[in-house]
Design an enzyme around this catalytic site. Structure first.
Site, PDB file in Angstrom:
ATOM      1  N   THR A  14       0.825  -1.223   0.000  1.00 27.38           N
ATOM      2  CA  THR A  14       0.000   0.000   0.000  1.00 27.38           C
ATOM      3  C   THR A  14       0.851   1.263   0.000  1.00 27.38           C
ATOM      4  OG1 THR A  14      -1.817  -1.105   1.115  1.00 27.38           O
ATOM      5  CG2 THR A  14      -1.712   1.266   1.395  1.00 27.38           C
ATOM      6  N   THR A  89       1.587  -4.723   4.025  1.00 19.36           N
ATOM      7  CA  THR A  89       1.392  -5.128   5.425  1.00 19.36           C
ATOM      8  C   THR A  89       0.632  -6.457   5.550  1.00 19.36           C
ATOM      9  OG1 THR A  89      -0.659  -3.861   5.635  1.00 19.36           O
ATOM     10  CG2 THR A  89       1.386  -2.733   6.219  1.00 19.36           C
ATOM     11  N   ASP A  90      -0.027  -6.877   4.469  1.00 19.43           N
ATOM     12  CA  ASP A  90      -0.857  -8.088   4.568  1.00 19.43           C
ATOM     13  C   ASP A  90      -0.059  -9.323   4.992  1.00 19.43           C
ATOM     14  OD1 ASP A  90      -3.006  -6.583   3.810  1.00 19.43           O
ATOM     15  OD2 ASP A  90      -3.243  -7.477   1.828  1.00 19.43           O
TER      16      ASP A  90
END
Ligand code: ASP
Length: 334
Positions: A14, A89-90
């Site tokens: 992101t 970040t996933d």
């Protein structure tokens, strides 16, 4: 005085995602674009930028992490005080732990990302990157291995979890909390932490072992575990109930599976350790251990799966796997 050097590498996420069309953000920026957006970065360190990939966290492969590991080793061997890896970040709680298992340098390897894309109001990418670089040059970070810096908190890769899907404070270290917090741009180290040494013997390896993660649930007969045996998987982690429980039927499937591959159980609760000797019913943690399964202790199911994957990749025998889980999962000092 010359500023310390920090290498910044980006894999995507992101923090790198923009959209011109309003159709939803996707990775678009490389490492140089990221670095250029951070006010005050040059006051903290002299930064080099390398784009390693432009992927969402969900599409990262083991080979991307291997590549990032080699890049970070080369950077610190060439004189950098530390390396900062930027990514989605996933999967960050997984990739950072995988890197932690292999990171064999005293300089810190710091992983960061962002929850809000660069064009959104209140985007957190620049602040996270600045905090990550400040951590990478901090003497207190030396010897702590791989660290995750998000939202002005510094977490150990072996403990950090993504605990919120949308919030800016999306990362936490359940039970023990973060190691440090950034105060006016510098880390304040609140918790003592001693890392485990990296995994020894990385030479001989299986290309990509198939190690599954199964979450058990109410009225689960263990059928999927039996399918894994039939499909000739190389290992399995069970995200078990409470301190490490499954149904009595599932426990029978564990007995069959442990004859074919290593089975590890972790707690699916999101916080706290597995037990070893508290419960004695069929399917309890004591019963699973008697059937040959290995408790993950404090390791979350996601991290336990990566440790098992890394050990199976090295063709480790069951005894070595049990020893590594005991050493990395119990947090006991002998
Ligand atoms: N939401 C994710 C992120 O924060 C997307 C990804 O992992 O690429 O980066």
């Amino acid at each position: 005085m010359a500023k310390p050097t920090v290498a910044v590498g980006s894999l995507g996420g992101t923090i790198t995602m923009t959209s011109d069309t309003g159709s939803g953000v996707a990775p678009a920026w490389g490492a140089a674009d990221l670095v250029a957006q951070v006010p005050g970065l040059a006051d903290v360190a002299s930064v080099s930028a390398t784009t390693l990939a432009m992927l969402p966290g969900a599409s990262l492969r083991y080979s991307d992490i291997d590549q990032a590991l080699s890049w970070a080793r080369s950077a610190v061997d060439a004189g950098a005080s530390g390396a900062v890896l930027v990514q989605g970040t996933d999967t960050l709680e997984e990739t950072s732990y995988l890197l932690e298992l292999y990171w064999d340098r005293p300089q810190p390897l710091v992983v960061t990302g962002a929850m809000r894309a660069p064009q959104r109001a209140g985007s957190d990418g620049p602040a996270n990157l600045l905090a990550a670089v400040a951590t990478a040059v901090d003497p207190g970070a030396r010897g702590l291995g791989v660290l995750v810096v998000m939202n002005d908190e510094i977490h150990a890769a072996s403990r950090v979890c993504k605990v919120d899907a949308m919030a800016v404070d999306a990362f936490g270290s359940p039970v023990f909390g973060p190691l440090a917090r950034l105060v006016e741009g510098s880390p304040a180290w609140g918790n003592h932490f001693q890392r485990h040494p990296p995994l020894a013997g990385q030479g001989d390896s299986v290309a990509d072992p198939r190690v599954a993660l199964l979450t058990t649930h109410l009225a689960d007969s263990g059928e999927l575990l039996t399918h894994l045996v039939e499909a000739e998987y190389d290992g399995a982690v069970i995200a078990a109930l409470g301190v490490g429980h499954v149904s009595s039927e599932f426990a029978n499937a564990v007995s069959t599976a442990t004859e074919r591959f290593v089975v590890v159980f972790a707690s699916r609760t999101g916080a706290g350790s597995t037990g070893w000797k508290s419960y004695g019913f069929a399917g309890s943690e004591k019963d699973l251990i008697a059937r040959g399964a290995i408790p993950a202790g404090w390791l979350t199911p996601l991290k336990a799966r990566l440790l098992l994957w890394a050990l199976v990749r090295q063709r480790s025998c069951r005894n070595r796997i049990a020893e590594e889980f005991a050493a990395r999962g119990t947090l006991r000092r002998s």
